[in-house]
Scaffold this active site. Structure first.
Site, short mmCIF file in Angstrom:
data_model
loop_
_atom_site.label_atom_id
_atom_site.label_comp_id
_atom_site.label_asym_id
_atom_site.label_seq_id
_atom_site.Cartn_x
_atom_site.Cartn_y
_atom_site.Cartn_z
N ASP A 194 0.82 -1.21 0.00
CA ASP A 194 0.00 0.00 0.00
C ASP A 194 0.85 1.26 0.00
O ASP A 194 2.07 1.20 0.16
CB ASP A 194 -0.95 -0.01 1.21
N ASN A 218 -7.39 -2.73 14.58
CA ASN A 218 -8.78 -3.01 14.22
C ASN A 218 -8.89 -4.19 13.25
O ASN A 218 -9.95 -4.40 12.65
CB ASN A 218 -9.44 -1.76 13.61
N HIS A 245 -7.11 -4.58 10.43
CA HIS A 245 -6.86 -4.32 9.01
C HIS A 245 -5.60 -5.01 8.52
O HIS A 245 -4.66 -5.23 9.28
CB HIS A 245 -6.88 -2.82 8.68
N GLU A 271 -9.54 -1.78 5.61
CA GLU A 271 -10.18 -1.52 6.90
C GLU A 271 -11.41 -2.42 7.06
O GLU A 271 -11.88 -3.01 6.09
CB GLU A 271 -10.61 -0.04 6.95
C1 GLP Z 1 -0.39 0.26 8.63
C2 GLP Z 1 -0.07 -0.55 7.37
C3 GLP Z 1 -0.26 -2.01 7.60
C4 GLP Z 1 0.35 -2.41 8.92
C5 GLP Z 1 -0.37 -1.77 10.05
C6 GLP Z 1 0.24 -2.07 11.41
O1 GLP Z 1 -1.57 0.94 8.59
N1 GLP Z 1 -0.77 -0.13 6.21
O2 GLP Z 1 0.30 -2.73 6.52
O3 GLP Z 1 0.27 -3.81 9.09
O4 GLP Z 1 -0.46 -0.38 9.87
O5 GLP Z 1 1.28 -1.19 11.66
P1 GLP Z 1 2.29 -1.31 12.87
O6 GLP Z 1 3.17 -2.48 12.55
O7 GLP Z 1 3.04 -0.01 12.87
O8 GLP Z 1 1.50 -1.53 14.09
#
Ligand code: GLP
Length: 251
Positions: free
Chosen positions: A76, A145, A147, A152
């Site tokens: 993404d 959440n 995702h 989402e």
């Molecule tokens: C972001 C990314 C995800 C990631 C998630 C968790 O929003 N788009 O790919 O898995 O957040 O992030 P973190 O590892 O910083 O908790």
């Protein structure tokens, strides 16, 4: 809850001591994929994968792994950020991995969040993944959440690469990656759930207590769009590496 059909729960779960141990174990699994004559990695961003990228750089510097025959596709990118914005996922990937290993920059792909025609960009991204032969190993983190990528809650199982709106919870969680006074984008372009499920293998990492509930819902809860990560129950070749804190609710 809108159910996804046919869950088979074929998920391997490994619980490790802490985030560093998760990173080291993930490094071993990614290096296995990289040992093939050519490989296509699906990459992720977020704090969870940072120990993995650090471990890969260390292994590469010690001569233990080469990315020379690899391509990569990130999950993404934020809409509206140019690739040289420090919080863009392109800049993040360069800083955390690409600039420190022997991967060919021309074969590192992320959606262009600043593209003039984002729908065309999404279609082209799907085509590029197909042209590369599909993804061998898709890395995933998980949002608190549930995702995956930026899919989402409410994202359909059949979703493909597209523009999505970010929830306030996600924007708040990710504000730590932006400078003071900067606004977290409200939209992103993300691989869809169907895109992610087409990867041959999936490696999800989860660390910290903030992920405990999401991981439990993803792995043991009903399969449905309320928890996008629950779609992994439909895949059949998923490994989850969790530290003790994230695994606390797995029972
Ligand atoms: C972001 C990314 C995800 C990631 C998630 C968790 O929003 N788009 O790919 O898995 O957040 O992030 P973190 O590892 O910083 O908790």
């Amino acid at each position: 809850m809108k159910p996804f059909a046919g869950a088979d729960h074929a998920i391997r779960i490994e619980v490790l001591d802490d985030a560093e141990a998760v990173g080291r174990r993930a490094c071993d699994l990614v290096c296995e994929t990289l040992s093939a004559p050519s490989s296509v990695l699906g990459l992720a961003t977020g704090g969870t994968v940072e120990p993995l990228y650090a471990a890969l750089i260390t292994r590469h510097r010690a001569g233990g792994v080469s990315f020379a025959h690899a391509s990569s596709f990130n999950l993404d990118e934020y809409v509206g950020l140019s690739p040289d914005h420090p919080a863009s996922y392109r800049a993040t990937m360069r800083r955390l991995l690409f600039d420190h290993v022997d991967i060919d920059a021309a074969r590192t792909f992320l959606p262009h969040g600043a593209a003039a025609d984002l729908d065309a960009e999404a279609t082209a991204y799907e085509a590029a993944i197909r042209a590369a032969g599909g993804i061998d190993l898709q890395l995933l983190g998980i949002g608190s959440n549930g995702h995956i990528g930026f899919n989402e809650p409410g994202s359909p199982l059949a979703s493909r690469t597209r523009v999505v709106a970010l929830t306030e919870e996600t924007r708040t969680a990710n504000s730590r990656f932006f400078g003071p006074g900067e606004t977290v984008p409200t939209e992103a372009i993300t691989m869809g759930i169907a895109t992610i499920l087409e990867a041959r293998r999936i490696l999800m990492l989860a660390t910290g207590t903030a992920k405990a509930e999401a991981i439990a819902a993803a792995l043991h809860g009903p399969v449905g769009d309320a928890c996008p990560a629950s779609a992994l129950q439909l895949h059949g070749a998923v490994t989850v590496l969790a530290d003790r804190a994230a695994a606390a609710r797995l029972g």
